[in-house]
Design a protein around this motif. Sequence first.
Motif, short mmCIF file in Angstrom:
data_model
loop_
_atom_site.label_atom_id
_atom_site.label_comp_id
_atom_site.label_asym_id
_atom_site.label_seq_id
_atom_site.Cartn_x
_atom_site.Cartn_y
_atom_site.Cartn_z
N SER A 317 0.68 -1.25 0.06
CA SER A 317 -0.17 0.13 0.00
C SER A 317 0.74 1.24 0.07
O SER A 317 0.36 2.32 0.20
CB SER A 317 -0.92 -0.02 1.16
N SER A 318 2.15 1.16 -0.21
CA SER A 318 3.23 2.33 -0.12
C SER A 318 3.92 2.56 -1.51
O SER A 318 4.02 1.50 -2.14
CB SER A 318 3.99 2.22 0.84
N ILE A 319 4.21 3.77 -1.83
CA ILE A 319 5.21 3.63 -2.99
C ILE A 319 6.52 4.14 -2.50
O ILE A 319 6.59 5.02 -1.33
CB ILE A 319 4.49 4.81 -3.69
N THR A 320 7.38 3.62 -3.05
CA THR A 320 8.91 4.09 -2.88
C THR A 320 9.75 4.47 -3.58
O THR A 320 9.64 3.79 -4.89
CB THR A 320 9.51 2.68 -2.07
N VAL A 321 10.65 5.42 -3.49
CA VAL A 321 11.32 5.93 -4.46
C VAL A 321 12.77 6.04 -3.73
O VAL A 321 13.06 6.32 -2.55
CB VAL A 321 11.05 7.44 -4.75
N ALA A 322 13.72 5.36 -4.40
CA ALA A 322 14.98 5.29 -3.89
C ALA A 322 16.38 5.85 -4.90
O ALA A 322 15.89 5.69 -5.89
CB ALA A 322 15.57 3.67 -3.72
N VAL A 323 17.13 6.34 -4.22
CA VAL A 323 18.18 6.96 -5.09
C VAL A 323 19.49 6.56 -4.59
O VAL A 323 19.77 6.59 -3.34
CB VAL A 323 18.07 8.55 -4.92
N HIS A 324 20.09 5.76 -5.49
CA HIS A 324 21.36 5.04 -4.93
C HIS A 324 22.55 5.72 -6.04
O HIS A 324 22.46 5.75 -7.25
CB HIS A 324 21.32 3.57 -5.69
N ASP A 325 23.57 6.08 -5.25
CA ASP A 325 24.79 6.60 -5.94
C ASP A 325 26.01 5.81 -5.63
O ASP A 325 25.87 4.84 -4.72
CB ASP A 325 24.98 7.85 -5.64
N ASP A 326 27.09 5.82 -6.66
CA ASP A 326 28.33 4.88 -6.14
C ASP A 326 29.38 5.70 -5.76
O ASP A 326 30.59 5.37 -6.15
CB ASP A 326 28.89 4.18 -7.42
N GLY A 327 29.13 6.85 -5.10
CA GLY A 327 30.10 7.86 -4.67
C GLY A 327 30.77 7.44 -3.26
O GLY A 327 31.02 6.14 -2.93
N VAL A 328 31.20 8.32 -2.49
CA VAL A 328 32.08 7.91 -1.12
C VAL A 328 31.39 7.40 -0.05
O VAL A 328 31.95 7.14 0.74
CB VAL A 328 33.01 9.32 -0.92
N GLY A 329 29.93 7.62 -0.03
CA GLY A 329 29.05 7.20 1.01
C GLY A 329 29.02 8.52 2.17
O GLY A 329 29.45 9.40 2.06
N LEU A 330 28.54 7.81 3.26
CA LEU A 330 28.43 8.93 4.39
C LEU A 330 29.45 8.95 5.07
O LEU A 330 30.10 7.66 5.30
CB LEU A 330 27.03 8.48 5.15
N GLY A 331 29.99 10.34 5.52
CA GLY A 331 31.11 10.08 6.68
C GLY A 331 30.81 9.58 7.91
O GLY A 331 29.59 9.46 8.29
N GLU A 332 31.83 9.10 8.81
CA GLU A 332 31.67 8.63 10.08
C GLU A 332 30.81 9.50 10.95
O GLU A 332 29.97 9.02 11.87
CB GLU A 332 33.07 8.25 10.58
N HIS A 333 30.88 10.77 10.96
CA HIS A 333 30.24 11.74 11.76
C HIS A 333 29.00 12.67 10.97
O HIS A 333 28.89 13.53 11.34
CB HIS A 333 31.33 12.76 12.22
N HIS A 334 28.75 11.81 9.86
CA HIS A 334 27.51 12.71 9.12
C HIS A 334 26.43 12.65 10.30
O HIS A 334 25.94 11.97 10.88
CB HIS A 334 27.15 11.40 8.05
N ARG A 335 25.81 13.97 9.97
CA ARG A 335 24.54 14.39 10.58
C ARG A 335 23.64 14.99 9.39
O ARG A 335 24.17 15.81 8.55
CB ARG A 335 24.89 15.48 11.69
N PRO A 336 22.38 14.68 9.41
CA PRO A 336 21.56 15.20 8.26
C PRO A 336 21.44 16.78 8.36
O PRO A 336 21.41 17.44 9.56
CB PRO A 336 20.21 14.56 8.89
N GLY A 337 21.60 17.44 7.35
CA GLY A 337 21.33 18.96 7.15
C GLY A 337 20.05 19.17 7.28
O GLY A 337 18.80 18.34 7.27
#
Length: 372
Positions: A317-337
């Motif tokens: 019953s849900s729609i999902t949208v995903a965005v995948h990239d092949d970059g460097v990934g999230l840093g160890e201390h990543h915090r959402p902006g």
Amino acid sequence: MSDHDLPGQSLSDLAGQYAELVTALDRGEALRRAAVAMAGPGEAVWAASPTAFGTLRLEHVVGNRTGLLRGLEVPPGAGLTGKVHRAGGPDWVDDYFRSSKITHTFDAYIRAEGLRRVLAVPLLHNGSAIGVLALGRRVDGAFGDRDVDRVSALAAQAALAVSVAERARLAREIAVHEERERLAAALHDSVGALLFAIGSGVQDLADTAEGDGALRERLERLRRQAADASTALRESLRTLRASPSSLALGVALRADCSAFSDRTGIPAELVVVDQTPPELPSSRSETLVTAVREALLNVEKHARASAVVVTVGQFGSSITVAVHDDGVGLGEHHRPGLGLTSTAEALARLGGSLTVQSDSDGGTAWRARLPC
């Protein structure tokens, strides 16, 4: 120039005028031209537009020294840009860092650009603010009436151009839908009728070939093929006749992938799990589209990716949208902006959710889920 050259020259002029008109009937181009017209030596100009999350996004920046302003999200009422959008009238600060009239959310960005004072004017349409034009100067001084009048005049022209562009966009969408309806009706009356006649004729032949088993088998195979072709045609006609809202999400995401690739040179592909994404109310569809744009902007700014894949589909019953990239990934201390936080809040208000994590195979996996 001889008389013989005039027709060709006239056609060339007409083609140029047509190209100019098509370019002008584009919201983004209207804002970009206003920003370019406003910017002078030593000045920075930005045009901000509302997002589905209630924030403003700086879409067009001219005269900037860093990349900090481009794509910047401005919360409601924040800074001079947010204040002017909320108030609906022009305002300015002659000493940005000492002013008590504004929040100082973006002091670091303004300082990095070397700006000393800022003047902002709303883009007004039917009494409502549909964006903001702002002018920043890198020298001390004070804005005068001539500055306010000039920027206000450019903002009024830009607001009119944006409203005309939006009307043109709606007219194009309606025209495309009407043409699809016409084409579907024509195919139904011609190809559909022909396939029905072929199937009926083959069936009649099969009924008269009782003594020839091999012939009856071949005729039955032809009848099934005609029936399969009729089914495929009906599915195609259903898609052609689909209302614009049922195709809006897939069309918008494909356009955003193309725009991302054109802007960055990084290939971005859209994969639709279903034949078409499910039909959503416009508010939900706009929220998902804006969320994906934010994800692609983050990839552009931070991922250092060489490829991006956007996937959309209905799961239960849900729609999902995903965005995948092949970059460097999230840093160890990543915090959402601010952008990610605003996206998550907008989805949550509609009962959805957002997850962002480094992929085990490298890069980043961004997924937004929203009930249909």
